[in-house]
Design a protein around this motif. Structure first.
Motif, short mmCIF file in Angstrom:
data_model
loop_
_atom_site.label_atom_id
_atom_site.label_comp_id
_atom_site.label_asym_id
_atom_site.label_seq_id
_atom_site.Cartn_x
_atom_site.Cartn_y
_atom_site.Cartn_z
N ARG A 46 -47.99 -21.74 -0.71
CA ARG A 46 -47.29 -21.28 -1.91
C ARG A 46 -45.99 -22.05 -2.13
O ARG A 46 -45.57 -22.28 -3.27
N SER A 47 -45.37 -22.50 -1.04
CA SER A 47 -44.17 -23.34 -1.18
C SER A 47 -44.54 -24.64 -1.87
O SER A 47 -43.85 -25.08 -2.80
N ALA A 48 -45.63 -25.25 -1.44
CA ALA A 48 -46.09 -26.50 -2.06
C ALA A 48 -46.43 -26.26 -3.52
O ALA A 48 -46.05 -27.05 -4.39
N GLN A 49 -47.16 -25.17 -3.79
CA GLN A 49 -47.56 -24.90 -5.18
C GLN A 49 -46.35 -24.60 -6.06
O GLN A 49 -46.34 -24.96 -7.25
N SER A 50 -45.34 -23.95 -5.50
CA SER A 50 -44.12 -23.68 -6.28
C SER A 50 -43.48 -25.00 -6.73
O SER A 50 -43.07 -25.15 -7.89
N ALA A 51 -43.41 -25.94 -5.78
CA ALA A 51 -42.83 -27.25 -6.13
C ALA A 51 -43.69 -27.94 -7.19
O ALA A 51 -43.17 -28.51 -8.15
N LEU A 52 -45.01 -27.90 -7.01
CA LEU A 52 -45.91 -28.54 -7.98
C LEU A 52 -45.79 -27.88 -9.35
O LEU A 52 -45.86 -28.55 -10.38
N TRP A 53 -45.59 -26.57 -9.37
CA TRP A 53 -45.46 -25.84 -10.64
C TRP A 53 -44.21 -26.32 -11.38
O TRP A 53 -44.26 -26.59 -12.57
N TYR A 54 -43.10 -26.45 -10.63
CA TYR A 54 -41.87 -26.94 -11.25
C TYR A 54 -42.04 -28.39 -11.75
O TYR A 54 -41.61 -28.73 -12.85
N GLU A 111 -38.89 -28.20 3.53
CA GLU A 111 -37.91 -29.23 3.20
C GLU A 111 -38.45 -30.27 2.22
O GLU A 111 -37.79 -30.63 1.24
N ILE A 112 -39.66 -30.76 2.48
CA ILE A 112 -40.20 -31.82 1.62
C ILE A 112 -40.45 -31.30 0.21
O ILE A 112 -40.38 -32.05 -0.77
N ASP A 113 -40.72 -29.99 0.08
CA ASP A 113 -40.91 -29.40 -1.25
C ASP A 113 -39.58 -29.34 -1.99
O ASP A 113 -39.51 -29.58 -3.20
N ARG A 114 -38.52 -29.01 -1.24
CA ARG A 114 -37.19 -29.02 -1.88
C ARG A 114 -36.83 -30.44 -2.31
O ARG A 114 -36.28 -30.65 -3.39
N TYR A 115 -37.18 -31.41 -1.46
CA TYR A 115 -36.96 -32.82 -1.83
C TYR A 115 -37.73 -33.16 -3.11
O TYR A 115 -37.18 -33.81 -4.02
N ALA A 162 -38.90 -19.01 -3.53
CA ALA A 162 -37.55 -19.42 -3.94
C ALA A 162 -37.26 -20.81 -3.36
O ALA A 162 -37.70 -21.13 -2.25
N VAL A 163 -36.49 -21.59 -4.10
CA VAL A 163 -36.21 -22.97 -3.67
C VAL A 163 -35.60 -23.00 -2.28
O VAL A 163 -35.98 -23.82 -1.42
N ALA A 164 -34.67 -22.09 -2.02
CA ALA A 164 -34.00 -22.08 -0.71
C ALA A 164 -34.97 -21.80 0.42
O ALA A 164 -34.73 -22.20 1.57
N ASP A 165 -36.09 -21.13 0.12
CA ASP A 165 -37.08 -20.79 1.16
C ASP A 165 -38.22 -21.80 1.25
O ASP A 165 -39.13 -21.63 2.07
N MET A 166 -38.21 -22.80 0.39
CA MET A 166 -39.29 -23.78 0.42
C MET A 166 -39.19 -24.66 1.67
O MET A 166 -38.11 -24.84 2.24
N VAL A 190 -31.25 -27.46 -6.38
CA VAL A 190 -31.55 -27.64 -4.95
C VAL A 190 -30.21 -27.91 -4.28
O VAL A 190 -29.57 -28.93 -4.53
N ALA A 191 -29.79 -26.96 -3.44
CA ALA A 191 -28.43 -27.00 -2.88
C ALA A 191 -28.14 -28.32 -2.16
O ALA A 191 -27.07 -28.91 -2.31
N ASP A 192 -29.09 -28.79 -1.36
CA ASP A 192 -28.85 -29.99 -0.55
C ASP A 192 -29.56 -31.20 -1.16
O ASP A 192 -30.03 -32.09 -0.44
N ALA A 193 -29.62 -31.25 -2.50
CA ALA A 193 -30.40 -32.29 -3.19
C ALA A 193 -29.97 -33.69 -2.78
O ALA A 193 -30.81 -34.55 -2.47
N GLU A 194 -28.67 -33.94 -2.75
CA GLU A 194 -28.20 -35.30 -2.49
C GLU A 194 -28.62 -35.79 -1.11
O GLU A 194 -29.13 -36.91 -0.95
#
Length: 954
Positions: free
Chosen positions: A769-777, A706-710, A700-704, A825-829
């Motif tokens: 898996r966090s990295a791969q989730s970001a790459l998948w998106y 930080e750099i993956d959320r970025y 989940a995005v919230a669990d990624m 991404v909640a803290d996108a800004e």
């Protein structure tokens, strides 16, 4: 073979990294593999699958401006079709039902000329039409193959053709409608005429080239001496011998002169001089007297002056009157606001058969059509009855005319000069205005049902249209505001007939013309325009047949294509009206955009489009237009057969189409390099998500981290940007941003940092898996953003990226998909701001690492121990990443020391004294901490055999 065997036997590392693979090849090999995709798209009926997926969505109609069905496609065609395809695909992905129906313009002179070349002249009309139809079909099939090869998806199995029987019939019906509304009339009027075509030309078929012509000053002998004296306020003239002098650059029109034009408010002078020893009076514009006398080698004095209005209707003799009774006629002065004193004499000679202003002026002064002298025939020769010049072409007659004027004593000056002159766009030969009996659409008549004129309606249509680029509005508006009545008729065989019956004596239309046109349209619907050839007056007129003849004119081919909003969008291929967009080259403001606007204004009272987009012409690297004589032409076939159509598409997309579009080997080389970078990025993404199952591995995005959320937030920002550009039909900023994203945001930053985590973390670890989730998106979004441009590449990548269920749900094509909705991404800004600053710091650090590496103090950056001295708030930013900071800089360690001011900030790089882990290549104190794995650091030991390292930020 021995090398292959040795490779096979090479021992695998005891400590493997997660180097996943993808069958998506590094080399695109586009020229070889794209044709297979074209074939597959046809076999799988991908276009029909897209239509099925898009059913029920809001519609977006880009109506195709028909290319002409003659000859191979050129680079201009490729630019046009690729732009259309990119827009249609982008609109489809944006959630619209955006069909694309390609079309062809099939009638007209170029095809008729081809038939003449192939089979000779003077064929029966039926034979010309039959052969022309067959020829047009063959050309369409050839062009269609190349358009498909460009990756353009559309209704190729059912395109529209202006020569389809139903379209020809509906065009006749459209003619009937505008006739009923009162727009159509027949009259003698000067029109653009090409002697080689033997036909009137449309405004869009006229181009300008330099031409060398004689410029002559000619005297019209005085006739009404007393009236001239009175006009100048004199009791009588001091001399009887005098001339009103005109200046012209078309000596060939002198035999047809019927009037003189003066401006009512210009002051004219009566000048006394001596010419060839004879005292002579001259009438010239007062401001031009000195210049004219100097040109003629004369001296003189002004006796009197008057306004042009005082000379109105005074008659002068024709300058050849003394040589032959055929020229013994008068030329009265007609006042005209268009006369100027910029050059010449301030007096204009008027030949109503060969000039628009001349014609209008003479008609306004009561001249009847039958009184207009028009000795020039359709082939450019003077009629045999014309004294002195009969049988000559107008161009070869220029010298004999000047000789005769000299003999008559009326030639005052002759010089040769270069000027820009009208030429036929097909034959590249000079054309003229020539008065012929033609059918016209009135621009300024109130239609029978009341309401605004055609000009007013068309100008309102321009006002209601959105223009890309915006300057197109002023251009089209100016053309509509100033254009004359539209010449609808042509004197050709291969065209839609103006299927009228005309009374033999009066020339009037049959009173039941509307009804007859519908009956004829019904026949044409079944048999094509050929039906008109076989219809006899008796078939439809009964007892009246002997009193009527068939009109032989055909409709202007611009009427054909200009009616497609009616014959196609409301006929053969029903779609919403008005179309959302018309897109063509910038020359179509005077062509298809123009004729479509006029026909729809007459038929529908509005423009047939909501928006107009124009693109520039293709030029070479030096800004020269493509031409055979220069040998600088580049064929699209050459490009897609060597580099691939996606390279051609990428070149189009990366060019600013609003102005001239430049191409050269160097530009194509740069585009190819750019493509490779994009493809390599895709390959990395596909390889590193190849063992990722979104259904069970997604973090989940919230669990990624930080750099993956970025990275997800950064992708979202790019996508928003790109979609805004797509909304405005802008592609070159999109390509610039996608290239920058692939090479800098991904390749130069995120993926560079991510490699360590992807390769060295535990295969199923949260960190990986966090990295791969970001790459998948990112891949989901990126493939769709690329698809309108790099269609073959996106389709190929989709095949490897989409899971079995997803691929099946997409009906086996990316083009049924919508732009991806990325998770919030909640803290996108704040993340975007934070990592933007980190990237700036990283750039400075990387520079210093490189300097130390070049000095030989370290090898790779991982050998470096890094100490950053930072003041607030940079210190807080850097320490917020904790021990993960080293991963941002790709060093083995990174420490931060707080200093008091920005002046004390800096970076210290030293070579690590620790051992190198043989798996992750980091230099660490804990390498060999586990005696069972002496070559591993604790991190790798945990990732392979323990719980895995804890990562929080990077």
């Amino acid at each position: 073979m021995s090398n292959e065997k040795s490779k096979d036997k090479a021992p695998k590392s005891a400590y493997p990294v997660n180097m996943t693979e993808t069958p998506f090849p590094m080399r695109g090999d586009l020229a070889k593999r794209e044709p297979q995709w074209v074939k597959e798209w046809q076999e799988k009926q991908i276009y029909q699958r897209i239509r099925k997926a898009a059913k029920g969505r809001p519609s977006f109609v880009l109506h195709d401006g028909p290319p002409y069905a003659n000859g191979e496609i050129h680079l201009g065609h490729a630019v046009n079709k690729i732009l259309k395809d990119m827009i249609v695909k982008a609109r489809t992905l944006a959630g619209f039902d955006a069909p694309y129906v390609p079309g062809w313009d099939c009638h007209g002179m170029p095809i008729e000329i081809q038939i003449e070349k192939m089979f000779g002249k003077h064929l029966p009309v039926a034979e010309v039409q039959s052969k022309a139809r067959t020829y047009a079909d063959s050309q369409i099939e050839k062009q269609k193959i190349d358009f498909k090869r460009l990756g353009v998806l559309g209704e190729w199995d059912n395109p529209y053709k202006t020569m389809a029987f139903g379209n020809e019939a509906d065009e006749i019906r459209a003619l009937g409608t505008i006739l009923d509304k009162g727009y159509v009339y027949r009259g003698l009027k000067p029109v653009n005429w090409c002697f080689d075509c033997g036909s009137a030309l449309a405004e869009a078929e006229v181009e300008y080239q330099d031409k060398r012509d004689p410029s002559i000053d000619v005297g019209f002998p005085f006739l009404q001496h007393d009236k001239i004296a009175a006009a100048f306020g004199l009791d009588k003239l001091p001399l009887q011998h005098g001339y009103c002098v005109i200046w012209t650059t078309t000596p060939w029109t002198i035999p047809s002169n019927q009037a003189l034009n003066m401006h009512p408010e210009i002051t004219y002078a009566l000048v006394q001089t001596v010419r060839d020893g004879v005292p002579t009076l001259l009438i010239l514009a007062n401001d031009l007297v000195e210049t004219c006398l100097k040109n003629y080698g004369l001296e003189g004095e002004i006796l009197a002056t008057c306004l042009g209005s005082a000379l109105s209707l005074i008659e002068f003799k024709h300058p050849l009157a003394a040589l032959d009774p055929g020229y013994d006629r008068v030329s009265p002065v007609y006042l005209g606001e268009y006369v100027t004193i910029d050059s010449g004499t301030g007096v204009v000679h008027s030949a109503p058969a060969y000039g628009i202003e001349d014609y209008n002026s003479c008609k306004a002064h009561g001249m009847k059509d039958d009184d207009i002298i028009s000795p020039v025939m359709g082939d450019g020769k003077y009629a045999s009855w014309l004294p002195f010049f009969g049988g000559m072409t107008i161009w070869e007659a220029s010298k004999p005319i000047c000789d005769k004027l000299k003999e008559a004593g009326t030639l005052f000056k002759l010089v040769m000069f270069e000027h820009s002159y009208m030429h036929c766009w097909r034959h590249k030969t000079p054309i003229v205005y020539r008065a012929t009996s033609q059918w016209f659409a009135r621009m300024d008549v109130t239609p029978k049902d009341g309401g605004p004129t055609l000009r007013e309606t068309a100008l309102a249509g321009v006002e209601a249209t959105q223009f890309f680029p915006s300057w197109g509005k002023a251009r089209l508006e100016g053309m509509i505001a100033n254009r004359p009545d539209w010449t609808l008729s042509r004197q050709r065989q291969w065209g839609v007939p103006m299927a009228f019956f005309l009374h033999k004596e009066t020339g009037q239309l049959h009173p039941r013309t509307s009804e007859l046109l519908e009956l004829i349209a019904q026949r044409v619907e079944k048999e094509g325009i050929e039906a008109w050839q076989s219809i006899e007056p008796a078939d439809l007129l009964g007892d009246e047949a002997d009193m009527y003849v068939k009109n032989r004119d055909t409709l202007d081919v611009w009427f054909d294509s200009g009616c497609t909003h009616q014959t196609v969008l409301r006929g053969s291929h029903p779609a919403s009206f008005p179309a959302d967009l018309y897109l063509e080259g910038s020359d179509q403001h005077r062509g298809w955009f123009h004729s479509s606007l006029l026909t729809s204004s007459m038929l529908n009272g509005r423009a047939p489009y909501k928006a107009l987009l124009t693109h520039g012409f293709v030029v070479d690297g030096e800004g020269r237009k493509m031409s055979k004589s220069l040998g600088n032409g580049v064929e699209p076939q050459t490009i897609f057969n060597t580099l691939g159509a996606d390279i051609l598409r990428l070149w189009v997309a990366s060019s600013d189409y609003t102005s001239e579009i430049t191409i050269s080997d160097e530009i194509l080389k740069r585009v190819t390099e750019s493509y490779r970078r994009i493809r390599n990025t895709l390959r990395f993404l596909l390889a590193n998500t190849s063992d990722f199952d979104a259904n069970k591995d997604m973090v989940a995005v919230a669990d990624m981290l930080e750099i993956d959320r970025y990275a997800v937030a950064n992708m979202q920002a790019l996508q928003s940007d790109v979609l805004a550009h797509f909304e405005q039909f802008e592609f070159h900023p999109v390509i610039a941003k996608l290239q920058s994203f692939c090479s800098e945001d991904l390749g130069g930053f995120y993926l560079d940092i991510l490699k360590d985590r992807l390769y060295t973390s535990g295969t199923n670890s949260h960190a990986r898996r966090s990295a791969q989730s970001a790459l998948w998106y990112i891949t989901q979004s990126l493939l769709r953003l690329m698809a309108p441009t790099l269609s073959f590449t996106a389709e190929e990548a989709w095949k490897f990226f989409a899971s079995g269920d997803e691929f099946k749900a997409s009906d086996e094509t990316i083009f049924t998909q919508l732009f991806y909705v990325l998770p919030e991404v909640a803290d996108a800004e704040s993340l975007l701001a934070k990592y933007s600053e980190l990237r700036t710091i990283r750039t400075d650090v990387t520079k210093q690492l490189e300097e130390v590496r070049v000095s030989g103090a370290i090898g790779a950056s991982l050998q470096a121990d890094l100490t950053l001295r930072a003041s607030q708030p940079k210190y807080t930013l850097l320490t917020s990443l904790g021990d993960d900071l080293k991963f941002i800089f790709i060093t083995s360690s990174a420490k931060v020391a707080l200093v008091n001011s920005t002046e004390e900030e800096g970076v210290a790089v030293t070579a690590s004294t620790e051992k190198k882990c043989e798996r992750c290549w980091h230099y660490r104190a804990d390498v060999g901490i586990n005696p069972a794995h002496p070559g591993l650091c604790k991190r790798c030991d945990d990732n392979l055999f323990g719980q895995g390292e804890a990562r929080q930020f990077a």
